[in-house]
Design an enzyme around this catalytic site. Structure first.
Site, PDB file in Angstrom:
ATOM      1  N   CYS A 279      73.461 -46.372  54.753  1.00 51.04           N
ATOM      2  CA  CYS A 279      73.057 -45.030  54.307  1.00 51.04           C
ATOM      3  C   CYS A 279      71.958 -45.043  53.261  1.00 51.04           C
ATOM      4  O   CYS A 279      71.011 -44.245  53.335  1.00 51.04           O
ATOM      5  CB  CYS A 279      74.271 -44.257  53.809  1.00 51.04           C
ATOM      6  SG  CYS A 279      75.109 -44.986  52.368  1.00 51.04           S
ATOM      7  N   HIS A 338      78.140 -42.237  49.717  1.00 50.17           N
ATOM      8  CA  HIS A 338      77.224 -41.977  50.830  1.00 50.17           C
ATOM      9  C   HIS A 338      75.931 -41.438  50.231  1.00 50.17           C
ATOM     10  O   HIS A 338      75.942 -40.734  49.221  1.00 50.17           O
ATOM     11  CB  HIS A 338      77.826 -40.982  51.817  1.00 50.17           C
ATOM     12  CG  HIS A 338      76.958 -40.734  53.015  1.00 50.17           C
ATOM     13  ND1 HIS A 338      76.507 -41.761  53.817  1.00 50.17           N
ATOM     14  CD2 HIS A 338      76.424 -39.592  53.530  1.00 50.17           C
ATOM     15  CE1 HIS A 338      75.754 -41.260  54.775  1.00 50.17           C
ATOM     16  NE2 HIS A 338      75.686 -39.954  54.621  1.00 50.17           N
ATOM     17  N   ASP A 361      69.996 -35.837  56.170  1.00 49.28           N
ATOM     18  CA  ASP A 361      70.763 -37.082  56.219  1.00 49.28           C
ATOM     19  C   ASP A 361      70.411 -37.849  57.491  1.00 49.28           C
ATOM     20  O   ASP A 361      70.892 -37.531  58.573  1.00 49.28           O
ATOM     21  CB  ASP A 361      72.256 -36.773  56.181  1.00 49.28           C
ATOM     22  CG  ASP A 361      73.097 -38.026  55.995  1.00 49.28           C
ATOM     23  OD1 ASP A 361      72.538 -39.140  56.070  1.00 49.28           O
ATOM     24  OD2 ASP A 361      74.316 -37.906  55.773  1.00 49.28           O
TER      25      ASP A 361
END
Length: 710
Positions: A279, A338, A361
């Protein structure tokens, strides 16, 4: 010279240094004209005779993309005339000097971004014209222009979110947050071209190139395309994710220092995905691309981030009676942390009030409109629970607001709720502070204070939208709401008895004490406690147990029990992930009630710290000595040590050096010479990795002065 002769172009000057400086693009180089939309630029034309406004007619033509047309907004034709009202292509403010003509060309603030050609048509006698190619330019978003959808009205914020080419990623866990330096490098050689190469490899472009190009005036569209293209799940995207533990076919996500090497490798390999990302790598590369294209961007870390796949705003975790955390058949999980990207923009596709920071994202978690992308989702909409607004707002809302339910599993069936926590998800949301190396907590931008009336009201509003009215009749939620499972005759707490150091035995302390309990006898209670230690995975799961222990305790009022637990090095050696994160779980069964109590302690084993020193003033083009020191504070040797240095404006690309083995307790000192390339604030990133510890990172802020005349 014959004043009646046809006007002929002899030469021209695109005034690249002056234009690039005014357009805040000189960091990208001075060889090409790089402009920001919604802002004029000047060119100078040299003719065979003086320009005569009443007689000579000049038309400028700009084109971008395949098969450009005015209908699609990829072609514009405009006369040299007085300034035009409105947000349109125009050429005006001309000044004449002998045979030269200076012209200001204005690009509309909603123009398509990309590569443009600029041509000039000169009307001649006998009703024909001559076309002259004037050159090429690149057009970017313009956060300095109040007419652009990415307008950010603060020079301080623009310096941080557009011009700053380095930053930090925040990792670890909410109680001990680590900052890791990252080289964004958005102004490095070739990066701008790679950003457009990414757009040209998207499925949208491949399906309909002309239509895709025509939509590149819309920042929401461009962000959504790039969110899909940073990962490679659907396309020839930049990065391939890997959440396993075998990185032998590529580079461990922990071993990247910045975005530049990743983007250059992707381009050099013809668009083959780079191995591997997780991530923080996806988000940081996205931040590089957005800043490069002119969209204000920053990287956000969300600690204890929920991945809620079924949309019920609840994440379920399971333990057995021996305190082992069990794998779940559902894809729901709680990431230790995250990381995503935020971009600043006006949302013309939403009702008023949702402009500003938007979540993007690029980590491939689930599909959106059939592709692995996420966002842009308005941060304001997330805070207010307005999850019906585009794009992917319910998913991001759950990442920061889901409830966590922990179950005791017996014979494969949930038997007892060990904990229900409505405030454990979405903690310590972090980004780099403006103009500082410090961390800024931005949790309040995403949600109201945990447990406040506003927070619960927003949660119920979002729940009704996601689950419908049947939520109120759920037996599980009735049980959760009763709170009865929290009423226990004893309480337990797990603490670290000393700082955990990799390579040494670990020492924990269990505190147990009796609490008043109207439902049970006032005498002592007997407790049987099972302990289990597991290596935690970044994705929220755990490896097989590496240590177990069991004890019986009698707990009475006024008597506090403290029990030392020893977790030997031999138990966890070669059993941890690269992140060196351990969870010790305890499940205490109270014999008098038959009910169970869960106690948890997560901790990471800190790597050794390196120091970086620079003793003299840094100057462009002059030798700069860098001194790097690393002491192996662990109880074991570090083998196959390698060092990689990176830093935009300081080093072209990377510098790598093999260091061999560093014995326990020993110190290595390295001296290197670098030659700074660009003036201004810079950051040198250093990564040392070994077989035992993958990421020992450090950084040094260096201010580089302009070269002095010799």
């Amino acid at each position: 010279m014959d004043q009646m002769a046809d006007l002929v172009l002899k030469s021209l000057d695109l005034q690249i240094p002056q234009n690039n400086k005014k357009h805040h693009t000189e960091e990208m180089g001075r060889r090409r004209l790089i402009l920001r939309r919604g802002q004029k630029f000047r060119i100078q034309l040299f003719f065979n005779r003086p320009f005569q406004p009443q007689k000579d007619h000049i038309t400028f033509v700009t084109e971008t993309g395949p098969k450009p047309t005015e209908l699609l907004g990829t072609r514009a034709s405009f006369l040299l005339s007085q300034p035009q009202p409105g947000n349109v292509w125009s050429a005006s403010e001309f000044t004449m000097d002998s045979n030269s003509l200076q012209v200001s060309i204005f690009t509309p603030a909603n123009a398509v971004i990309g590569y443009y050609t600029l041509k000039m048509d000169l009307a001649q006698s006998q009703h024909h014209s001559v076309t002259y190619p004037l050159g090429n330019f690149i057009l970017l978003f313009n956060p300095w222009s109040s007419e652009d959808d990415v307008y950010l009205p603060s020079e301080i914020l623009l310096q941080e979110y557009i011009m700053r080419d380095y930053g930090f990623v925040y990792k670890g866990r909410e109680s001990v947050i680590s900052s890791w330096p990252w080289n964004y490098g958005q102004f490095e050689e070739g990066i701008l071209d790679i950003c457009f190469e990414i757009l040209n490899k998207s499925l949208y472009f491949l399906k309909n190139p002309s239509k895709d190009y025509s939509q590149r005036n819309d920042v929401v569209y461009v962000c959504r395309v790039l969110s899909a293209m940073i990962n490679s799940n659907d396309d020839s995207g930049v990065l391939q994710g890997n959440w396993g533990e075998d990185y032998s076919m590529g580079v461990s996500p922990l071993e990247w220092n910045g975005s530049v090497a990743i983007l250059r490798q992707w381009s050099a390999m013809g668009g083959q995905p780079v191995k591997y990302g997780q991530c923080w790598v996806f988000a940081s590369v996205m931040c590089t691309v957005m800043r490069c294209l002119g969209v204000p961007a920053r990287v956000i870390s969300n600690f204890r981030s929920a991945h809620n796949t079924d949309g019920n705003l609840t994440i379920d975790t399971y333990y057995d009676r021996n305190a082992e955390m069990l794998p779940t058949l559902k894809r729901d999980k709680v990431w230790n942390f995250h990381v995503w990207t935020e971009c600043w923009m006006i949302r013309r596709d939403l009702p008023p009030g949702y402009n500003g920071w938007q979540v993007l994202d690029p980590t491939p978690q689930q599909t959106s409109s059939g592709m692995f992308c996420c966002g842009p989702a308005s941060v304001k909409a997330i805070k207010e629970g307005d999850i019906h607004l585009a794009y992917d707002t319910p998913f991001v809302y759950a990442e920061v607001n889901a409830d966590e339910v922990i179950w005791l599993l017996v014979d494969g069936q949930p038997q007892e709720i060990l904990a229900h926590d409505s405030s454990s998800i979405g903690k310590e949301m972090s980004t780099k502070m403006v103009g500082s190396d410090q961390r800024q907590d931005i949790t309040s931008s995403y949600k109201y204070p945990e447990g406040s009336p506003e927070e619960r009201s927003v949660f119920m509003k979002a729940s009704r939208k996601m689950l419908g009215p049947q939520r109120a009749s759920s037996p599980l939620l009735d049980l959760l709401g009763s709170g009865g499972f929290e009423d226990q005759p004893v309480q337990l707490q797990l603490l670290l008895a000393r700082t955990p150091v990799w390579g040494q035995d670990l020492l924990l302390l269990l505190h147990v004490w009796r609490v008043p309990d109207r439902a049970h006898t006032q005498g002592p209670v007997r407790v049987k406690v099972h302990f289990c230690a597991q290596a935690l995975l970044h994705g929220g799961g755990a490896r097989q147990p590496l240590w177990r222990q069991m004890t019986h305790l009698n707990v009475d009022f006024g008597k506090e029990i403290q029990l030392l637990l020893l977790l030997p090095y031999s138990s966890y050696r070669n059993k941890l992930t690269d992140e060196k994160l351990i969870r010790v779980s305890g499940i205490a069964k109270v014999e008098e009630t038959g009910r169970s109590i869960l106690v948890l302690k997560d901790f990471s084993l800190e790597p050794p710290h390196l120091s970086i020193e620079v003793t003299e003033r840094a100057e462009v083009g002059k030798t700069l000595s860098v001194y790097i020191t690393l002491t192996n504070t662990l109880a074991v040797a570090l083998s196959n040590c390698t060092m990689v240095l990176e830093g935009s404006g300081l080093i072209n690309g990377q510098v790598a050096k093999k260091l061999g083995t560093l014995m326990a307790g020993h110190t290595i000192k390295i001296q290197l010479e670098i030659y700074p390339i660009k003036a201004g604030p810079r950051q040198l990133q250093v990564l040392i990795s070994s077989n035992e510890v993958k990421e020992i990172k450090g950084y040094k802020d260096i201010f580089v002065v302009t070269a002095t005349a010799s």
